[in-house]
Design a protein around this motif. Structure first.
Motif, PDB file in Angstrom:
ATOM      1  N   ASP A 127     -16.904  -9.267   8.126  1.00  0.00           N
ATOM      2  CA  ASP A 127     -16.673  -7.840   8.350  1.00  0.00           C
ATOM      3  C   ASP A 127     -15.838  -7.215   7.234  1.00  0.00           C
ATOM      4  N   SER A 128     -15.303  -8.036   6.354  1.00  0.00           N
ATOM      5  CA  SER A 128     -14.472  -7.540   5.261  1.00  0.00           C
ATOM      6  C   SER A 128     -15.329  -6.812   4.231  1.00  0.00           C
ATOM      7  N   ALA A 129     -14.807  -5.707   3.715  1.00  0.00           N
ATOM      8  CA  ALA A 129     -15.506  -4.989   2.643  1.00  0.00           C
ATOM      9  C   ALA A 129     -15.661  -5.886   1.422  1.00  0.00           C
ATOM     10  N   LEU A 130     -14.696  -6.755   1.168  1.00  0.00           N
ATOM     11  CA  LEU A 130     -14.790  -7.670   0.032  1.00  0.00           C
ATOM     12  C   LEU A 130     -15.912  -8.691   0.231  1.00  0.00           C
ATOM     13  N   HIS A 131     -16.136  -9.115   1.466  1.00  0.00           N
ATOM     14  CA  HIS A 131     -17.207 -10.085   1.746  1.00  0.00           C
ATOM     15  C   HIS A 131     -18.549  -9.531   1.282  1.00  0.00           C
TER      16      HIS A 131
ATOM     17  N   LEU B 177       0.833  -1.194   0.000  1.00  0.00           N
ATOM     18  CA  LEU B 177       0.000   0.000   0.000  1.00  0.00           C
ATOM     19  C   LEU B 177       0.874   1.252   0.000  1.00  0.00           C
ATOM     20  N   ARG B 178       2.053   1.145   0.550  1.00  0.00           N
ATOM     21  CA  ARG B 178       3.010   2.257   0.506  1.00  0.00           C
ATOM     22  C   ARG B 178       3.366   2.575  -0.952  1.00  0.00           C
ATOM     23  N   ASP B 179       3.541   1.518  -1.772  1.00  0.00           N
ATOM     24  CA  ASP B 179       3.824   1.725  -3.205  1.00  0.00           C
ATOM     25  C   ASP B 179       2.642   2.380  -3.911  1.00  0.00           C
TER      26      ASP B 179
ATOM     27  N   HIS C 131      -8.947   7.397   2.901  1.00  0.00           N
ATOM     28  CA  HIS C 131      -9.899   7.000   1.859  1.00  0.00           C
ATOM     29  C   HIS C 131     -10.223   5.510   1.925  1.00  0.00           C
ATOM     30  N   PHE C 132      -9.217   4.702   2.228  1.00  0.00           N
ATOM     31  CA  PHE C 132      -9.365   3.243   2.226  1.00  0.00           C
ATOM     32  C   PHE C 132      -8.690   2.701   3.478  1.00  0.00           C
ATOM     33  N   PRO C 133      -9.445   2.528   4.564  1.00  0.00           N
ATOM     34  CA  PRO C 133      -8.844   2.164   5.846  1.00  0.00           C
ATOM     35  C   PRO C 133      -8.202   0.773   5.888  1.00  0.00           C
ATOM     36  N   THR C 134      -8.555  -0.084   4.936  1.00  0.00           N
ATOM     37  CA  THR C 134      -7.967  -1.426   4.902  1.00  0.00           C
ATOM     38  C   THR C 134      -7.647  -1.804   3.451  1.00  0.00           C
ATOM     39  N   ARG C 135      -6.815  -2.803   3.303  1.00  0.00           N
ATOM     40  CA  ARG C 135      -6.510  -3.347   1.970  1.00  0.00           C
ATOM     41  C   ARG C 135      -7.798  -3.831   1.306  1.00  0.00           C
ATOM     42  N   ASP C 136      -8.655  -4.536   2.076  1.00  0.00           N
ATOM     43  CA  ASP C 136      -9.908  -5.034   1.508  1.00  0.00           C
ATOM     44  C   ASP C 136     -10.798  -3.902   1.021  1.00  0.00           C
ATOM     45  N   ALA C 137     -10.807  -2.783   1.735  1.00  0.00           N
ATOM     46  CA  ALA C 137     -11.628  -1.648   1.299  1.00  0.00           C
ATOM     47  C   ALA C 137     -11.133  -1.117  -0.044  1.00  0.00           C
TER      48      ALA C 137
ATOM     49  N   VAL D 128       0.570  10.645  -2.967  1.00  0.00           N
ATOM     50  CA  VAL D 128      -0.058  11.047  -1.705  1.00  0.00           C
ATOM     51  C   VAL D 128       0.653  10.342  -0.559  1.00  0.00           C
ATOM     52  N   GLY D 129       0.422  10.827   0.636  1.00  0.00           N
ATOM     53  CA  GLY D 129       0.971  10.172   1.810  1.00  0.00           C
ATOM     54  C   GLY D 129       0.170   8.928   2.165  1.00  0.00           C
ATOM     55  N   LEU D 130       0.787   8.044   2.926  1.00  0.00           N
ATOM     56  CA  LEU D 130       0.106   6.822   3.354  1.00  0.00           C
ATOM     57  C   LEU D 130      -1.131   7.147   4.188  1.00  0.00           C
ATOM     58  N   GLY D 131      -1.055   8.206   5.000  1.00  0.00           N
ATOM     59  CA  GLY D 131      -2.216   8.627   5.788  1.00  0.00           C
ATOM     60  C   GLY D 131      -3.393   9.012   4.909  1.00  0.00           C
TER      61      GLY D 131
END
Length: 195
Positions: free
Chosen positions: A121-125, A38-40, A55-61, A47-50
């Motif tokens: 609870d996953s956004a992907l689910h 996600l850093r890449d 915008h996207f609090p998790t990888r799944d989001a 943009v910064g990692l923050g």
């Protein structure tokens, strides 16, 4: 008035950042797979990692947003196939072929999709649910006329389709045999009493 203009400018800037993140994510995930850094993604978006995490609090989001339109298209395709005048087992096979092809769009996607089954609870689910339910409707239609074994459920179907996607993800040389392997899966799903 100046505060209102500043807020509009901030919202426009946030929208631009979000779009840049999504564009960068599509590129980075396309190159490195679903476990890409996600850093890449943030770095490529400028943009910064923050900012990415706002915008996207998790990888799944992030993945859910990248994949949602494809999931929606697969859901619509299942409904279209149900309405088409095709034998239900053919409609199911056609949909599974499209699913396994699309699941190979990003390296690691089949594993990410399987992980959603155990994480409600996953956004992907949530995003996958409508697609899986649509596939379940195709499955039931084929079962109702006795063409598919009655002991197969939607989770079995999803697992088998993902397994095929995973195999072609892990061994790209097998990708050319995807249709043959799908035929073998359909043969295994067939109701032996209907033959």
């Amino acid at each position: 008035m100046p505060d209102e203009l500043a807020q509009q400018g901030q919202r426009a800037d946030a929208h631009r950042n979000r779009e840049r993140i999504l564009k960068a994510a599509a590129e980075v995930v396309g190159e490195e797979g679903t476990q890409a850094s996600l850093r890449d993604v943030a770095r490529r978006a400028g943009v910064g990692l923050g900012t990415l995490y706002r915008h996207f609090p998790t990888r799944d989001a992030l993945l859910e947003t990248l994949l949602r339109s494809g999931f929606d298209q697969l859901t619509e395709e299942a409904d279209r196939l149900l309405d088409a005048n095709l034998p239900p087992e053919r409609a199911l096979a056609d949909w599974l072929g499209e699913f396994t092809f699309r699941a190979g769009a990003f390296r690691g996607l089949p594993a990410s999709l399987m992980a959603t089954l155990g994480d409600p609870d996953s956004a992907l689910h949530t995003s996958c649910l409508a697609m899986r339910e649509a596939a379940g409707r195709l499955l039931r239609a084929a079962q109702e006329i006795g063409r598919i074994r009655p002991d197969v459920d939607g989770t079995d179907l999803f697992a088998l389709a993902n397994a095929l996607s995973w195999i072609t993800d892990q061994a790209p040389s097998i990708a050319a045999r995807r249709d043959h392997l799908l035929t073998l899966i359909m043969d295994g799903l067939a109701n032996s009493n209907a033959r």
